[in-house]
Write a protein that holds these residues in place. Structure first.
Motif, short mmCIF file in Angstrom:
data_model
loop_
_atom_site.label_atom_id
_atom_site.label_comp_id
_atom_site.label_asym_id
_atom_site.label_seq_id
_atom_site.Cartn_x
_atom_site.Cartn_y
_atom_site.Cartn_z
N PHE A 7 0.83 -1.20 0.00
CA PHE A 7 0.00 0.00 0.00
C PHE A 7 0.87 1.26 0.00
O PHE A 7 0.57 2.24 -0.68
CB PHE A 7 -0.94 -0.02 1.21
N GLU A 8 1.95 1.24 0.74
CA GLU A 8 2.84 2.39 0.84
C GLU A 8 3.52 2.72 -0.49
O GLU A 8 3.98 3.84 -0.69
CB GLU A 8 3.88 2.18 1.93
N ASP A 9 3.61 1.75 -1.39
CA ASP A 9 4.27 1.96 -2.68
C ASP A 9 3.35 2.60 -3.72
O ASP A 9 3.81 3.00 -4.79
CB ASP A 9 4.80 0.63 -3.24
N LEU A 10 2.06 2.72 -3.43
CA LEU A 10 1.11 3.26 -4.39
C LEU A 10 1.27 4.78 -4.49
O LEU A 10 1.55 5.45 -3.50
CB LEU A 10 -0.32 2.91 -3.97
N GLU A 11 1.08 5.30 -5.71
CA GLU A 11 1.29 6.74 -5.92
C GLU A 11 0.08 7.44 -6.52
O GLU A 11 -0.34 8.48 -6.03
CB GLU A 11 2.50 6.96 -6.82
N ALA A 13 -3.92 7.86 -8.20
CA ALA A 13 -5.29 7.42 -7.92
C ALA A 13 -5.56 6.08 -8.59
O ALA A 13 -6.17 5.19 -8.00
CB ALA A 13 -6.29 8.47 -8.39
N GLU A 14 -5.09 5.96 -9.83
CA GLU A 14 -5.28 4.70 -10.56
C GLU A 14 -4.58 3.54 -9.85
O GLU A 14 -5.10 2.43 -9.82
CB GLU A 14 -4.76 4.82 -12.00
N ASP A 15 -3.40 3.80 -9.27
CA ASP A 15 -2.69 2.75 -8.52
C ASP A 15 -3.54 2.25 -7.36
O ASP A 15 -3.68 1.05 -7.14
CB ASP A 15 -1.36 3.27 -7.96
N PHE A 16 -4.10 3.18 -6.60
CA PHE A 16 -4.92 2.82 -5.45
C PHE A 16 -6.17 2.06 -5.89
O PHE A 16 -6.51 1.02 -5.32
CB PHE A 16 -5.33 4.06 -4.65
N LEU A 17 -6.85 2.58 -6.89
CA LEU A 17 -8.08 1.94 -7.37
C LEU A 17 -7.81 0.54 -7.89
O LEU A 17 -8.55 -0.40 -7.57
CB LEU A 17 -8.72 2.81 -8.45
N THR A 18 -6.76 0.38 -8.67
CA THR A 18 -6.42 -0.93 -9.23
C THR A 18 -6.00 -1.90 -8.13
O THR A 18 -6.46 -3.04 -8.07
CB THR A 18 -5.31 -0.79 -10.29
N ILE A 36 -10.60 12.63 -4.90
CA ILE A 36 -10.87 11.25 -4.48
C ILE A 36 -9.83 10.81 -3.47
O ILE A 36 -10.17 10.24 -2.42
CB ILE A 36 -10.88 10.30 -5.71
N LEU A 37 -8.56 11.07 -3.75
CA LEU A 37 -7.51 10.67 -2.82
C LEU A 37 -7.61 11.40 -1.50
O LEU A 37 -7.39 10.80 -0.43
CB LEU A 37 -6.13 10.87 -3.46
N GLN A 38 -7.95 12.69 -1.52
CA GLN A 38 -8.10 13.44 -0.27
C GLN A 38 -9.26 12.90 0.54
O GLN A 38 -9.15 12.70 1.76
CB GLN A 38 -8.31 14.93 -0.54
N ARG A 64 -10.61 -0.78 0.81
CA ARG A 64 -11.42 -0.82 -0.41
C ARG A 64 -12.76 -0.14 -0.19
O ARG A 64 -13.21 0.66 -1.02
CB ARG A 64 -11.64 -2.27 -0.86
N ALA A 65 -13.39 -0.41 0.93
CA ALA A 65 -14.69 0.21 1.22
C ALA A 65 -14.58 1.73 1.29
O ALA A 65 -15.43 2.45 0.76
CB ALA A 65 -15.25 -0.34 2.54
#
Length: 107
Positions: A7-11, A13-18, A36-38, A64-65
């Motif tokens: 999770f810490e490696d994600l940068e 919005a698409e990274d988080f969503l995927t 969305i990220l905020q 995810r929720a």
């Protein structure tokens, strides 16, 4: 690796969503990615039970929720309308100071 490490490696919005398996429309993300990220961050910060979770599957499900909820907030709204950032909140406060209630004029 653990959920937290990945999770810490994600940068983006698409990274988080995927990573979290949230289905999304590119047009929504393109316009609202920072909002969305905020909002996702705000939901995570408000989740008092998150820190007690130790199982990766439980952590992923909770994250995810929150991300799905944050994404849905902007499917039919905008960052300005949602007042996601402080600048939007301040703008709304300044605008509300400019309006006079009709009842106050009638007194």
């Amino acid at each position: 690796m653990s959920f937290k490490d990945d999770f810490e490696d994600l940068e983006s919005a698409e990274d988080f969503l995927t990573f979290l398996g949230v289905t999304y429309e590119r047009r929504v993300v393109d316009v609202n990615r920072l909002h969305i990220l905020q909002r996702f961050h705000d939901y995570l910060a408000a989740d008092t039970g998150l820190e007690s979770l130790t199982d990766d599957a439980d952590l992923a499900a909770r994250h995810r929720a929150h991300l799905e909820r944050a994404y849905r907030d902007f499917m039919a709204s905008t960052g300005v309308a949602e007042k996601t950032f402080k600048v939007h909140q301040q703008q709304a406060e300044r605008m509300s100071d400019r309006f006079v209630l009709l009842d106050s004029l009638m007194s």
